[in-house]
Design a protein around this motif. Structure first.
Motif, short mmCIF file in Angstrom:
data_model
loop_
_atom_site.label_atom_id
_atom_site.label_comp_id
_atom_site.label_asym_id
_atom_site.label_seq_id
_atom_site.Cartn_x
_atom_site.Cartn_y
_atom_site.Cartn_z
N LEU A 140 0.80 -1.22 0.00
CA LEU A 140 0.00 0.00 0.00
C LEU A 140 0.84 1.27 0.00
O LEU A 140 0.28 2.37 0.08
CB LEU A 140 -0.93 0.01 1.23
CG LEU A 140 -2.10 -0.96 1.18
CD1 LEU A 140 -2.85 -0.97 2.50
CD2 LEU A 140 -3.05 -0.61 0.04
N LYS A 141 2.14 1.13 -0.12
CA LYS A 141 3.00 2.32 -0.11
C LYS A 141 2.63 3.24 -1.27
O LYS A 141 2.55 2.83 -2.42
CB LYS A 141 4.47 1.90 -0.21
CG LYS A 141 5.04 1.42 1.11
CD LYS A 141 6.53 1.11 1.00
CE LYS A 141 7.08 0.67 2.36
NZ LYS A 141 8.52 0.29 2.28
N GLY A 142 2.40 4.49 -0.93
CA GLY A 142 2.07 5.49 -1.94
C GLY A 142 0.68 5.39 -2.50
O GLY A 142 0.34 6.11 -3.45
N GLY A 158 5.13 1.24 9.96
CA GLY A 158 4.75 1.95 8.74
C GLY A 158 3.27 2.17 8.57
O GLY A 158 2.83 2.76 7.58
N GLY A 159 2.44 1.69 9.53
CA GLY A 159 1.02 2.01 9.50
C GLY A 159 0.80 3.46 9.89
O GLY A 159 1.63 4.05 10.59
N ALA A 182 1.87 8.55 2.18
CA ALA A 182 0.60 8.20 1.55
C ALA A 182 -0.13 9.43 1.02
O ALA A 182 -1.20 9.31 0.44
CB ALA A 182 -0.30 7.48 2.56
N ARG A 183 0.46 10.60 1.21
CA ARG A 183 -0.08 11.88 0.75
C ARG A 183 -1.43 12.17 1.39
O ARG A 183 -2.33 12.72 0.76
CB ARG A 183 -0.16 11.92 -0.77
CG ARG A 183 1.21 11.93 -1.44
CD ARG A 183 1.17 11.47 -2.88
NE ARG A 183 0.78 10.07 -2.96
CZ ARG A 183 -0.18 9.63 -3.74
NH1 ARG A 183 -0.85 10.47 -4.52
NH2 ARG A 183 -0.49 8.35 -3.76
N LEU A 184 -1.54 11.81 2.66
CA LEU A 184 -2.75 12.08 3.42
C LEU A 184 -2.54 13.34 4.26
O LEU A 184 -1.49 13.51 4.87
CB LEU A 184 -3.06 10.92 4.36
CG LEU A 184 -3.28 9.54 3.72
CD1 LEU A 184 -3.33 8.47 4.80
CD2 LEU A 184 -4.55 9.53 2.89
N LYS A 185 -3.53 14.19 4.29
CA LYS A 185 -3.49 15.38 5.13
C LYS A 185 -4.36 15.14 6.35
O LYS A 185 -5.58 15.02 6.23
CB LYS A 185 -3.97 16.60 4.36
CG LYS A 185 -3.07 17.00 3.21
CD LYS A 185 -3.60 18.25 2.50
CE LYS A 185 -2.70 18.64 1.34
NZ LYS A 185 -3.23 19.84 0.61
N ILE A 186 -3.72 15.05 7.51
CA ILE A 186 -4.45 14.77 8.74
C ILE A 186 -4.62 16.08 9.51
O ILE A 186 -3.67 16.82 9.72
CB ILE A 186 -3.70 13.74 9.61
CG1 ILE A 186 -3.56 12.42 8.83
CG2 ILE A 186 -4.44 13.50 10.92
CD1 ILE A 186 -2.81 11.35 9.59
#
Length: 206
Positions: A140-142, A158-159, A182-186
């Motif tokens: 699931l990387k990237g 890495g989770g 993962a290019r997620l904005k939290i």
């Protein structure tokens, strides 16, 4: 006891269970939003561990932005996937019933590790898959998937989000490096409630 009475009792029991989970979700939403009311989320008394984790999963979707290519299409649902055995029972399905996030219907999908997880926005890696965590995360990387688990050291491996238990209450760690990868904005609101961790080989926990 007649069959009709038994049926009515079962329906009532299910409704009470659903209401209990929804109340927990509302409490959690208020807590995340910054409420200072004492006892706003009485975890140990009001809901089971996985009912609370289900409420967290639902609320995480409100505080995360996915990259365009990983976001659901205009008419597509936002998918919360359970990878491996389902520890939530009916709690998660009951909780998201009729809910939408940014106009997207929420759905729960149960998948096996060998299946393609890249169509998920959230992937909860069940404790049943602890032996496969490395390969699942590598795959699931990237991919722009919010990975969540509750096995020890999940975030350090890495989770993105790792549930933990302290004093019989649910807490969570966030691996900000994995989120960035993962290019997620939290949201900073969510991060302010988390313990920030580093991956193994990158300095350990902060």
């Amino acid at each position: 006891m007649t069959n009709s009475v038994k049926s009515a009792m079962q329906i009532l029991s299910r409704r009470l269970q659903i209401d209990k989970v929804r109340v927990a979700a509302l409490m959690l939403a208020a807590w995340i939003a910054g409420s200072s009311v004492a006892g706003v989320f009485a975890q140990s008394r009001e809901a089971s561990e996985y009912q609370i984790k289900a409420a967290f999963l639902y609320n995480f979707t409100k505080f995360v932005e996915w990259p365009p290519e990983a976001s659901p299409g205009v008419n597509d649902p936002l998918a919360i996937c359970i990878v491996g055995e389902n520890p939530f029972g009916d709690s998660l399905n009951a909780l998201i019933q009729g809910k939408t996030i940014n106009g997207h219907k929420l759905v729960v999908r149960q998948l096996e590790p060998a299946q393609d997880l890249k169509g998920c926005q959230v992937a909860f890696i069940s404790p049943s898959e602890r032996r496969h965590i490395h390969s699942i995360l590598d795959g699931l990387k990237g991919a722009g998937v919010l990975t969540v688990g509750d096995t020890e050291g999940f975030a350090a491996l890495g989770g993105v989000i790792n549930f933990t238990m302290e004093d019989n209450k649910v807490h969570f760690d966030v691996n900000v490096d994995a989120a960035e990868r993962a290019r997620l904005k939290i949201s900073s609101k969510l991060l302010s409630l988390a313990r920030i961790v580093k991956e193994q080989g990158h300095g350990g926990k902060s």
